[in-house]
Design an enzyme around this catalytic site. Structure first.
Site, PDB file in Angstrom:
ATOM      1  N   LYS A  13      -3.931   3.509   2.371  1.00 55.44           N
ATOM      2  CA  LYS A  13      -5.088   2.760   1.863  1.00 55.44           C
ATOM      3  C   LYS A  13      -6.149   3.728   1.325  1.00 55.44           C
ATOM      4  O   LYS A  13      -6.798   3.449   0.314  1.00 55.44           O
ATOM      5  CB  LYS A  13      -5.665   1.884   2.981  1.00 55.44           C
ATOM      6  CG  LYS A  13      -4.691   0.787   3.429  1.00 55.44           C
ATOM      7  CD  LYS A  13      -5.141   0.158   4.736  1.00 55.44           C
ATOM      8  CE  LYS A  13      -4.179  -0.900   5.238  1.00 55.44           C
ATOM      9  NZ  LYS A  13      -4.471  -1.332   6.616  1.00 55.44           N
ATOM     10  N   ASP A  63      -0.703   4.365   7.664  1.00 53.02           N
ATOM     11  CA  ASP A  63      -1.157   3.136   6.999  1.00 53.02           C
ATOM     12  C   ASP A  63      -2.569   3.337   6.434  1.00 53.02           C
ATOM     13  O   ASP A  63      -2.841   3.006   5.275  1.00 53.02           O
ATOM     14  CB  ASP A  63      -1.130   1.984   8.022  1.00 53.02           C
ATOM     15  CG  ASP A  63      -1.730   0.703   7.477  1.00 53.02           C
ATOM     16  OD1 ASP A  63      -1.019  -0.034   6.789  1.00 53.02           O
ATOM     17  OD2 ASP A  63      -2.927   0.449   7.731  1.00 53.02           O
ATOM     18  N   LYS A 102       0.822  -1.225   0.000  1.00 49.98           N
ATOM     19  CA  LYS A 102       0.000   0.000   0.000  1.00 49.98           C
ATOM     20  C   LYS A 102       0.853   1.271   0.000  1.00 49.98           C
ATOM     21  O   LYS A 102       0.522   2.238  -0.681  1.00 49.98           O
ATOM     22  CB  LYS A 102      -0.943  -0.015   1.208  1.00 49.98           C
ATOM     23  CG  LYS A 102      -0.222  -0.229   2.525  1.00 49.98           C
ATOM     24  CD  LYS A 102      -0.948  -1.176   3.449  1.00 49.98           C
ATOM     25  CE  LYS A 102       0.031  -1.658   4.506  1.00 49.98           C
ATOM     26  NZ  LYS A 102      -0.517  -2.564   5.466  1.00 49.98           N
ATOM     27  N   GLY A 117       0.020  -9.146  16.834  1.00 49.82           N
ATOM     28  CA  GLY A 117       0.660  -9.305  15.529  1.00 49.82           C
ATOM     29  C   GLY A 117      -0.003  -8.528  14.394  1.00 49.82           C
ATOM     30  O   GLY A 117       0.259  -8.795  13.230  1.00 49.82           O
TER      31      GLY A 117
HETATM   32  N1  HSE Z   1      -1.136  -2.708  10.373  1.00 54.34           N
HETATM   33  C1  HSE Z   1      -2.212  -2.899   9.475  1.00 54.34           C
HETATM   34  C2  HSE Z   1      -3.510  -2.820  10.280  1.00 54.34           C
HETATM   35  C3  HSE Z   1      -2.082  -4.226   8.783  1.00 54.34           C
HETATM   36  O1  HSE Z   1      -3.451  -2.817  11.504  1.00 54.34           O
HETATM   37  O2  HSE Z   1      -4.572  -2.746   9.686  1.00 54.34           O
HETATM   38  C4  HSE Z   1      -2.915  -4.367   7.569  1.00 54.34           C
HETATM   39  O3  HSE Z   1      -2.618  -3.445   6.587  1.00 54.34           O
END
Ligand code: HSE
Length: 430
Positions: free
Chosen positions: A205, A201, A105, A187
């Site tokens: 997206k 993040d 991404k 995780g």
């Molecule tokens: N770190 C990201 C989340 C992983 O927590 O959504 C998936 O892109």
């Protein structure tokens, strides 16, 4: 040749999941696509990592560049992460006539325009379902299922780590740091936790979703991003009293003048809206199309299994339809679209102030808001004893961000207001 030969770069959480799930689903995929699918080469920095998930030693290489030049590979699956080497691998693979599948991404948000142009030139597929919302087929839905719609808005809870943290702060009353430690242990968080909690993040997206919705790539500096690092539990509690839940929300909209807004920030959502009930690591995306109306996509946004499902779906798509297909967003742009600055965005607001508890204070705050033509929709001031200052929570009507920020600065400068204001934007899905 009836075998689609895959070269996979990276064998971490996602790559390991792809390897583990392919063998037990190979026959199903053969029946559904008419092709055998085989991972014939896996490029990793540390061979032991690939061996640990069962990749035979003779299929492992440490030379990721060799995937692009290997004539016995049809599809390169890029799961290395990072942007520099991944960009080089994808560009070289397309140039060499290979299809590419990626979950990257950050790379698409940064270099999407360039890479899709390279795919168009090479007439090869560049598929990226795993890059947004893990196992939810939102990319395919926007590119294909909703292709007849003008997209009015997309609202997404697209970072599982942040949603987990906010859920635990809300339901179990955890403090931010405790909830973050749990998310990391589960995780889901990125290796660099700042990508999650500072909103980057989700912004990557959101850039991808915006490109699908509106057909052009929003520059990284045109996106407004604010994370959850400074969220306090007491604001979650006050907001709940007012009927709202706090989510890190990606908001992507186009208005009637074709002005697009793309923003990611902590957002109060009315408890009655379906997105307010999305909890834990789950992701959900609501897409409003002019033909279909409102749709909702829900599922796991991270983790080996959900992401492997998306990557395998892309591989199967190439197995079934190896030809380059143009009639799909993001190749078709909204020609007159422009991106709004944050100053131009209109929103409702939650404002918490620490004020001196004495007569006339509320009137002073209200006067500033009134002077900026910002209406108050509700007020709470919990009774607090033995304190020199008390919280004052105001819910405000629609205001333009620029106007609101000017009022906020004036309010913060009042001698009866102690410290900086806490601001949360409110989304009513109107
Ligand atoms: N770190 C990201 C989340 C992983 O927590 O959504 C998936 O892109």
């Amino acid at each position: 040749m009836n075998t689609l030969r895959i070269g996979m770069a990276g064998c971490g959480t996602v790559g390991g999941g792809v390897w583990r799930h392919l063998a037990p689903h190979a026959e199903l995929l053969r029946q559904r696509t008419g092709k055998d699918i085989a991972i014939t080469k896996v490029a990793v920095r540390t061979p032991a990592k690939a061996q640990a998930v069962g990749v035979p030693a003779d299929r492992i290489t440490t030379d990721w560049r060799s995937l692009a030049s290997d004539p016995d590979i049809d599809v390169v699956v890029e799961l290395m992460g990072g942007t520099k080497e991944a960009r080089e691998l994808i560009a070289a693979s397309l140039k060499a006539g290979k299809h590419v599948v990626t979950a990257n991404k950050a790379l698409l948000a940064e270099c999407g325009a360039e890479l899709f142009e390279a795919a168009r030139r090479a007439q090869r597929q560049l598929l990226f379902e795993a890059s947004v919302a893990g196992g939810i087929p939102i990319i395919k839905s926007l590119r294909e299922g909703l292709i007849a719609n003008r997209i009015l808005s997309v609202h997404g809870i697209i970072n599982g780590t942040c949603n987990y943290i906010l859920t635990r702060m809300t339901g179990q009353g955890l403090e931010y740091a405790e909830a973050l430690a749990e998310a990391k242990a589960g995780g889901y968080a990125e290796a660099d936790e700042s990508l999650d909690v500072d909103g980057h993040d989700a912004a990557h997206k959101a850039a991808i979703l915006a490109s699908l919705a509106y057909g052009f790539w929003v520059e990284p500096d045109q996106l407004y991003v604010e994370g959850i690092r400074n969220v306090e539990r007491r604001d979650i509690d006050f907001a709940r009293k007012l009927g709202y839940e706090l989510k890190l929300l990606a908001i992507i909209k186009m208005d009637e003048r074709q002005a697009v807004e793309v923003r990611v920030h902590p957002t109060l959502i009315p408890r009655t809206h379906v997105l307010a009930s999305v909890s834990g690591v789950f992701n959900a995306i609501s897409v409003h199309g002019d033909v279909v109306g409102e749709t909702l996509f829900y599922g796991r946004g991270a983790g080996a299994d959900a992401t492997a499902s998306a990557v395998l779906g892309d591989i199967a798509e190439i197995a079934a339809h190896p030809e380059y297909r143009k009639c799909k967003a993001p190749e078709t742009a909204c020609l007159n679209a422009k991106v709004k600055t944050m100053d131009e965005v209109v929103s409702r607001y939650y404002l918490r102030l620490d004020i001196v508890d004495r007569p006339g204070v509320l009137a002073k705050v209200a006067a500033v808001l009134g002077a900026h033509a910002i209406g108050i929709s509700s007020v709470i001031q919990p009774e607090v004893h033995a304190n020199t200052s008390v919280p004052l929570i105001l819910m405000l009507h629609d205001a333009q961000e620029k106007q609101f920020q000017a009022a906020r600065r004036e309010i913060e400068a009042l001698d009866v207001v102690k410290g900086p204001a806490v601001v949360l934007r409110v989304e009513d899905f109107a």
